[in-house]
Write a protein that holds these residues in place. Structure first.
Motif, mmCIF file in Angstrom:
data_model
loop_
_atom_site.group_PDB
_atom_site.id
_atom_site.type_symbol
_atom_site.label_atom_id
_atom_site.label_comp_id
_atom_site.label_asym_id
_atom_site.label_seq_id
_atom_site.Cartn_x
_atom_site.Cartn_y
_atom_site.Cartn_z
ATOM 1 N N ILE A 166 -4.188 -3.296 -7.620
ATOM 2 C CA ILE A 166 -4.801 -4.608 -7.885
ATOM 3 C C ILE A 166 -3.876 -5.737 -7.447
ATOM 4 N N THR A 167 -2.606 -5.674 -7.831
ATOM 5 C CA THR A 167 -1.691 -6.755 -7.432
ATOM 6 C C THR A 167 -1.512 -6.788 -5.918
ATOM 7 N N GLY A 168 -1.503 -5.642 -5.275
ATOM 8 C CA GLY A 168 -1.416 -5.603 -3.812
ATOM 9 C C GLY A 168 -2.637 -6.226 -3.166
ATOM 10 N N ALA A 169 -3.807 -5.916 -3.695
ATOM 11 C CA ALA A 169 -5.040 -6.496 -3.161
ATOM 12 C C ALA A 169 -5.065 -8.016 -3.364
ATOM 13 N N ILE A 170 -4.670 -8.452 -4.545
ATOM 14 C CA ILE A 170 -4.607 -9.894 -4.810
ATOM 15 C C ILE A 170 -3.632 -10.562 -3.844
ATOM 16 N N LEU A 171 -2.482 -9.958 -3.642
ATOM 17 C CA LEU A 171 -1.468 -10.521 -2.747
ATOM 18 C C LEU A 171 -1.980 -10.614 -1.309
ATOM 19 N N VAL A 172 -2.591 -9.555 -0.830
ATOM 20 C CA VAL A 172 -3.068 -9.540 0.555
ATOM 21 C C VAL A 172 -4.203 -10.541 0.752
ATOM 22 N N PHE A 173 -5.165 -10.574 -0.146
ATOM 23 C CA PHE A 173 -6.283 -11.503 0.005
ATOM 24 C C PHE A 173 -5.846 -12.949 -0.244
ATOM 25 N N LEU B 12 -1.956 -15.636 10.296
ATOM 26 C CA LEU B 12 -3.291 -15.123 10.006
ATOM 27 C C LEU B 12 -3.486 -13.740 10.619
ATOM 28 N N ALA B 13 -3.003 -13.554 11.843
ATOM 29 C CA ALA B 13 -3.134 -12.244 12.495
ATOM 30 C C ALA B 13 -2.341 -11.175 11.745
ATOM 31 N N VAL B 14 -1.122 -11.522 11.332
ATOM 32 C CA VAL B 14 -0.293 -10.564 10.588
ATOM 33 C C VAL B 14 -0.938 -10.246 9.247
ATOM 34 N N THR B 15 -1.403 -11.269 8.553
ATOM 35 C CA THR B 15 -2.024 -11.062 7.245
ATOM 36 C C THR B 15 -3.308 -10.246 7.371
ATOM 37 N N ALA B 16 -4.111 -10.525 8.394
ATOM 38 C CA ALA B 16 -5.339 -9.749 8.597
ATOM 39 C C ALA B 16 -5.006 -8.292 8.906
ATOM 40 N N THR B 17 -3.951 -8.055 9.681
ATOM 41 C CA THR B 17 -3.529 -6.681 9.985
ATOM 42 C C THR B 17 -3.086 -5.966 8.717
ATOM 43 N N VAL B 18 -2.287 -6.645 7.911
ATOM 44 C CA VAL B 18 -1.839 -6.057 6.648
ATOM 45 C C VAL B 18 -3.038 -5.771 5.744
ATOM 46 N N CYS B 19 -3.996 -6.676 5.742
ATOM 47 C CA CYS B 19 -5.210 -6.488 4.934
ATOM 48 C C CYS B 19 -5.970 -5.243 5.384
ATOM 49 N N LEU B 20 -6.120 -5.084 6.692
ATOM 50 C CA LEU B 20 -6.826 -3.908 7.213
ATOM 51 C C LEU B 20 -6.069 -2.620 6.904
ATOM 52 N N VAL B 21 -4.751 -2.642 7.055
ATOM 53 C CA VAL B 21 -3.938 -1.462 6.742
ATOM 54 C C VAL B 21 -4.054 -1.133 5.258
ATOM 55 N N TYR B 22 -4.027 -2.156 4.419
ATOM 56 C CA TYR B 22 -4.122 -1.949 2.973
ATOM 57 C C TYR B 22 -5.473 -1.333 2.609
ATOM 58 N N VAL B 23 -6.554 -1.870 3.186
ATOM 59 C CA VAL B 23 -7.886 -1.331 2.900
ATOM 60 C C VAL B 23 -7.991 0.103 3.426
ATOM 61 N N ALA B 24 -7.443 0.356 4.631
ATOM 62 C CA ALA B 24 -7.475 1.711 5.192
ATOM 63 C C ALA B 24 -6.683 2.690 4.320
ATOM 64 N N ALA B 25 -5.532 2.247 3.822
ATOM 65 C CA ALA B 25 -4.728 3.105 2.941
ATOM 66 C C ALA B 25 -5.465 3.370 1.635
ATOM 67 N N TRP B 26 -6.157 2.378 1.130
ATOM 68 C CA TRP B 26 -6.924 2.533 -0.104
ATOM 69 C C TRP B 26 -8.042 3.557 0.100
ATOM 70 N N MET B 27 -8.702 3.469 1.242
ATOM 71 C CA MET B 27 -9.800 4.395 1.529
ATOM 72 C C MET B 27 -9.293 5.822 1.774
ATOM 73 N N ALA B 28 -8.159 5.928 2.448
ATOM 74 C CA ALA B 28 -7.635 7.257 2.789
ATOM 75 C C ALA B 28 -7.077 7.976 1.570
ATOM 76 N N ARG B 29 -6.533 7.193 0.660
ATOM 77 C CA ARG B 29 -5.906 7.809 -0.503
ATOM 78 C C ARG B 29 -6.336 7.075 -1.764
ATOM 79 N N PRO B 30 -7.458 7.438 -2.334
ATOM 80 C CA PRO B 30 -7.976 6.723 -3.493
ATOM 81 C C PRO B 30 -7.187 6.966 -4.781
#
Length: 194
Positions: A77-84, A51-69
């Motif tokens: 979309i598939t990355g977001a589905i996979l992470v969530f 759960l900790a690793v997945t939550a970290t990956v989720c935060l990194v993914y969201v941060a990457a999405w925000m930094a580089r739209p």
């Protein structure tokens, strides 16, 4: 030695044997309970780490999405589905482990353990097509040599880790089921003798 003394000695011996048998049975129950609880703690620790690793990956993914739209839509979309999906799967697994821990009836606990194993297998089977889609879209849209090498290394590391976690989880589940069945058998035997 007369007959009464022999009968008294025999009666005392029978009582000592019965006490030793009860003590032995209690010791076996204590060992089995300890083994079962240890396996449950190990599974919970693996689940919390996941759960900790997945939550970290989720935060990194969201941060990457925000930094580089400028992400392409299909890998995003598939990355977001996979992470969530991973996040929800870890939470569901921990919820099932809490159910197992709360359950006091051995038969019901075995059912919960087997349900946890079934859920775990279904989660794994459903995740691989999502992973494959994400990798295909990622390589298609971001197919530089560096990205392909990094993606391949990460995928290989994940498959190896998944292999070991899968076997670790199934071994612990098997040990828990075996301990519960032995405890149930001891309780049935002691119930028949009392």
């Amino acid at each position: 030695m007369n007959l009464e003394e022999m009968q008294q000695a025999w009666k005392e011996l029978n009582e000592r044997v019965a006490r030793n048998e009860i003590l032995h049975r209690e010791e076996v129950k204590r060992i089995l309970n300890t083994r079962r609880e240890s396996c449950l703690e190990k599974l919970t620790r693996v689940g919390k780490t996941g759960l900790a690793v997945t939550a970290t990956v989720c935060l990194v993914y969201v941060a990457a999405w925000m930094a580089r739209p400028g992400f392409h839509i299909l890998p995003a979309i598939t990355g977001a589905i996979l992470v969530f999906y991973g996040l929800i799967a870890q939470i569901a697994g921990l919820h099932n482990l809490r159910k197992i821990k709360r359950e006091t009836n051995l038969e019901a606990q075995i059912r919960h353990i087997l349900r946890y194993k079934s859920l775990y297998n279904c989660i794994l089977l459903a995740s691989y097509p999502i992973i494959a889609l994400f990798v295909l879209f990622f390589v298609y849209y971001y197919g530089t040599r560096f990205n392909i090498i990094v993606t391949s290394l990460l995928l290989t590391a994940c498959v190896i880790a998944d292999y070991f976690i899968f076997h670790h989880t199934h071994d612990r589940v098997k040990q828990m089921v075996d301990a519960n069945r032995e405890l149930r058998q001891i309780e049935e035997e002691s119930g028949g003798k009392d």
